[in-house]
Design a protein around this motif. Structure first.
Motif, PDB file in Angstrom:
ATOM      1  N   ALA A  87       0.828  -1.199   0.000  1.00 12.85           N
ATOM      2  CA  ALA A  87       0.000   0.000   0.000  1.00 12.85           C
ATOM      3  C   ALA A  87       0.866   1.255   0.000  1.00 12.85           C
ATOM      4  O   ALA A  87       0.485   2.287  -0.533  1.00 12.85           O
ATOM      5  CB  ALA A  87      -0.924  -0.007   1.210  1.00 12.85           C
ATOM      6  N   PHE A  88       2.051   1.146   0.599  1.00 11.13           N
ATOM      7  CA  PHE A  88       2.920   2.317   0.669  1.00 11.13           C
ATOM      8  C   PHE A  88       3.839   2.442  -0.548  1.00 11.13           C
ATOM      9  O   PHE A  88       4.222   3.535  -0.928  1.00 11.13           O
ATOM     10  CB  PHE A  88       3.768   2.273   1.941  1.00 11.13           C
ATOM     11  CG  PHE A  88       2.995   2.693   3.153  1.00 11.13           C
ATOM     12  CD1 PHE A  88       2.964   4.020   3.553  1.00 11.13           C
ATOM     13  CD2 PHE A  88       2.267   1.769   3.881  1.00 11.13           C
ATOM     14  CE1 PHE A  88       2.230   4.419   4.659  1.00 11.13           C
ATOM     15  CE2 PHE A  88       1.529   2.154   4.987  1.00 11.13           C
ATOM     16  CZ  PHE A  88       1.510   3.476   5.376  1.00 11.13           C
ATOM     17  N   ARG A 214      -4.263   2.674   3.397  1.00 10.73           N
ATOM     18  CA  ARG A 214      -2.955   2.418   3.989  1.00 10.73           C
ATOM     19  C   ARG A 214      -3.067   2.241   5.503  1.00 10.73           C
ATOM     20  O   ARG A 214      -2.489   1.335   6.091  1.00 10.73           O
ATOM     21  CB  ARG A 214      -2.001   3.579   3.703  1.00 10.73           C
ATOM     22  CG  ARG A 214      -1.613   3.670   2.255  1.00 10.73           C
ATOM     23  CD  ARG A 214      -0.654   4.816   2.044  1.00 10.73           C
ATOM     24  NE  ARG A 214      -0.258   4.882   0.644  1.00 10.73           N
ATOM     25  CZ  ARG A 214       0.521   5.821   0.144  1.00 10.73           C
ATOM     26  NH1 ARG A 214       0.983   6.783   0.935  1.00 10.73           N
ATOM     27  NH2 ARG A 214       0.839   5.819  -1.118  1.00 10.73           N
TER      28      ARG A 214
END
Lengths: 429, 196
Positions: A87-88, A214
């Protein structure tokens, strides 16, 4: 010197014959002392050494850290770690590979074994990378390489064993690993950036994850991150001894899995028993290594080796390079812990005589050992990945590893050239 | 919302094998895929598991008492060391039962099966002799410690008892290695559970 060489050959013979390493080391140590002294001396060294070693307080750090790792690893965090990293990082070019590096680093930190990491993460990370059109080479390379990062992150069992074998301060060793570990992560990220710049097809960028997403994914993993922060921070600030940090880490992980509710009482007992079993296996290796050490001491092996080093006129740096080279070769057929146990009794006295800093040497050794596990044309991690992933050739995996291997060699070179990188943090403690 | 590229839940075909599942219950060494063997191992495993749990709790409690109550436990390290001795030797029985000692498997894939079987028999008999010899010496050592009335400094824990527990555990390991050698002779498939 001749006697020493014969002993080492005999040891090699027993090991290749398939005798467990702990027993081969112990047997040679015992028989050697018997030959040099007599039956009584050998028996008394045997019994008192093993009796005292089993109760060494420093060793208690081992089962507790192993327990912490097993608890977290069995809480099925590998998917969560990967999803959160992705997600990052996923929206960068090569982002999934970078996420793999991060997740493998995290998983190997808790499992303490780059081989366990390669086998677990191959199942977790390989399919999504393939699905997103990543080249097999880059995908496989990042899984193999990512798993090697954990050796520098507490609870690193190999670093612990080094500390125990050489009576080096364990807290200092852990802290000394921080900068080299960070360099490793940055080097791997740079390797991925270079590969995907040269060949954008190898790792296309994915969609960008929104912040709420996130944060949602971080929920599953932040306690782990916090726990590592607590353990390392506590050691660094001198709030806990390494044993206490290990106990608190294990208890924290215990609470974490209780809250996650994924484990039954039976599974919990299994995890405790398995951690005890793994620790006993390692302590058995330490028994063997200690007896073997005693014998080498009586032979005056280190002194002979050092005077031989003098006649061939090796500088400390050249001696270090030779030792690092030996590790790269040993990665052919030994896993990290055995490599450490078999070489340290021989190398460490030389290191002391040459006046090399034991903390610096310890970090160099663990970095070299992990590089050896991915070194072409061999390297155990690579074979594990080959077994776990269908339709991939060894040649492809090795092609994928090359950029990471180059990054690692540069890192090892930096650590050799600038000991400060390793020593600055422990000196601030 | 962006779709998570990672499929949720378990991959098809159940949980991924590997480090996360390689737990107790999987057949290895003397432990076969038979319910009574798995139950026996589990029942025994409660002993080292409980010791490790106690070590974890003792560490937490002693840190808590030192920082929060300002009353450190004197001699926690002594109890920890004693428990460490118990932990290692009670768990070594599990290691022996599962043929879990680390070894180099370089020749496993090269040698013909009959040679690997004879080797497994010889190696296990040798391990039995070494463990048995060590157990015997540790027992005598324990008896001597008892004769001298040796105890730990603070809590007066009997060290001779510890040495004799270690001795018994080594003798059990020796027995397990002999059983393993016999097993390799009478059962062809036993070899696969040792050579991992």
């Amino acid at each position: 010197m001749t006697a020493g060489a014969i002993v080492l050959l005999a040891l090699m013979g027993l090991l290749i014959a398939g005798i467990p390493i702990a027993f081969a080391l112990g047997l040679i140590g015992y028989l050697g002392i018997l030959g040099l002294r007599n039956m009584n001396a050998a028996n008394s060294v045997l019994v008192t050494q093993i009796f005292d070693l089993a109760q060494t307080h420093t060793f208690t750090v081992l089962p507790l850290f192993i327990l912490m790792g097993n608890l977290i690893a069995r809480a099925r965090i590998s998917h969560d770690l990967y999803a959160a990293s992705n997600a990052f990082l996923g929206h960068y070019r090569g982002g999934l590979a970078m996420a793999t590096i991060a997740a493998c680093g995290g998983f190997s930190a808790v499992s303490g074994s780059s081989m366990a990491t390669a086998s677990t993460m191959a199942r977790v990370a390989m399919p999504p990378m393939r699905a997103h059109g990543y080249s097999d080479a880059l995908a496989a390379g990042s899984i193999c390489a990512g798993g090697t990062l954990g050796i520098l992150i507490p609870p690193s069992v190999v670093l612990l064993i080094y500390g125990i074998l050489t009576s080096t301060n364990i807290g200092q060793l852990f802290i000394a690993g921080i900068i080299p570990g960070t360099l490793g992560v940055l080097g791997y990220m740079a390797a991925i950036a270079v590969v995907t710049r040269l060949n954008p097809e190898a790792g296309p960028a994915g969609p960008r994850a929104a912040w709420p997403e996130r944060l949602r994914l971080m929920r599953g993993v932040w306690p782990i991150v916090a726990l590592f922060g607590l353990v390392l921070g506590g050691i660094y600030l001198g709030v806990f001894t390494p044993t206490e940090a290990a106990g608190i880490g294990a208890a924290g992980a215990f609470v974490f899995v209780l809250f996650r509710g994924t484990l039954t009482l039976r599974a919990l007992i299994d995890i405790f028993a398995e951690s005890a079993r793994t620790s006993a296996m390692m302590i058995a290796l330490l028994f063997g290594a200690t007896l073997f050490n005693n014998y080498l001491d009586m032979l005056g092996f280190a002194r002979d080796l050092a005077s031989w080093l003098e006649t061939v006129n090796l500088t400390p740096m050249q001696a270090l390079l030779v030792m690092m080279g030996i590790y790269l070769v040993l990665g052919l057929f030994l896993e990290s812990l055995s490599m450490m146990l078999l070489t340290i009794p021989i190398f460490f006295p030389v290191v002391q005589i040459l006046g090399i800093d034991p903390v610096w040497f310890g970090i160099l050794v663990v970095v070299a050992i992990e590089i050896s596990l991915i070194t072409p044309p061999v390297g155990l991690n690579v074979f594990i990945l080959k077994i776990m992933v269908r339709n991939i050739t060894l040649a492809t995996i090795f092609r994928g590893i090359v950029p990471f291997f180059v990054a690692d060699l540069i890192r090892l070179g930096l650590l050799l050239a600038f000991p400060t990188l390793v020593l600055v943090l422990p000196r601030l403690m | 919302m962006v779709r998570d590229p990672i499929p949720p839940g378990e991959p098809p075909g159940g949980p991924a094998p590997g480090a996360e599942d390689d737990g107790p219950g999987a057949p290895s060494g003397l432990i076969e895929d038979k319910p009574w063997m798995i139950r026996l191992e589990r029942a025994y495993a409660v002993i080292p598991a409980a010791i490790l749990f106690a070590m974890m709790m003792l560490t937490v409690v002693s840190v808590f008492l030192r920082y929060v109550m300002h009353a450190p436990i004197s001699g926690a390290f002594e109890v920890m060391s004693y428990m460490m001795g118990l932990l290692v030797f009670t768990a070594l029985i599990l290691v022996a039962a599962r043929s879990d000692h680390v070894r180099i498997s370089l020749l496993d894939s090269v040698l013909p099966v009959w040679m690997r079987r004879s080797r497994a028999v010889l190696v296990n008999l040798m391990l039995a002799a070494v463990s048995g010899g060590l157990g015997w010496r540790l027992w005598r050592f324990g008896v001597r410690l008892d004769d001298w009335g040796e105890r730990t400094q603070i809590y007066r824990l009997p060290t001779g008892l510890l040495a004799r527990i270690m001795a018994v555990s080594m003798l059990i390991c020796a027995l397990l290695f002999v059983l393993m050698a016999v097993k390799v002779i009478v059962q062809r498939s036993a070899l696969n559970r040792i050579e991992t």
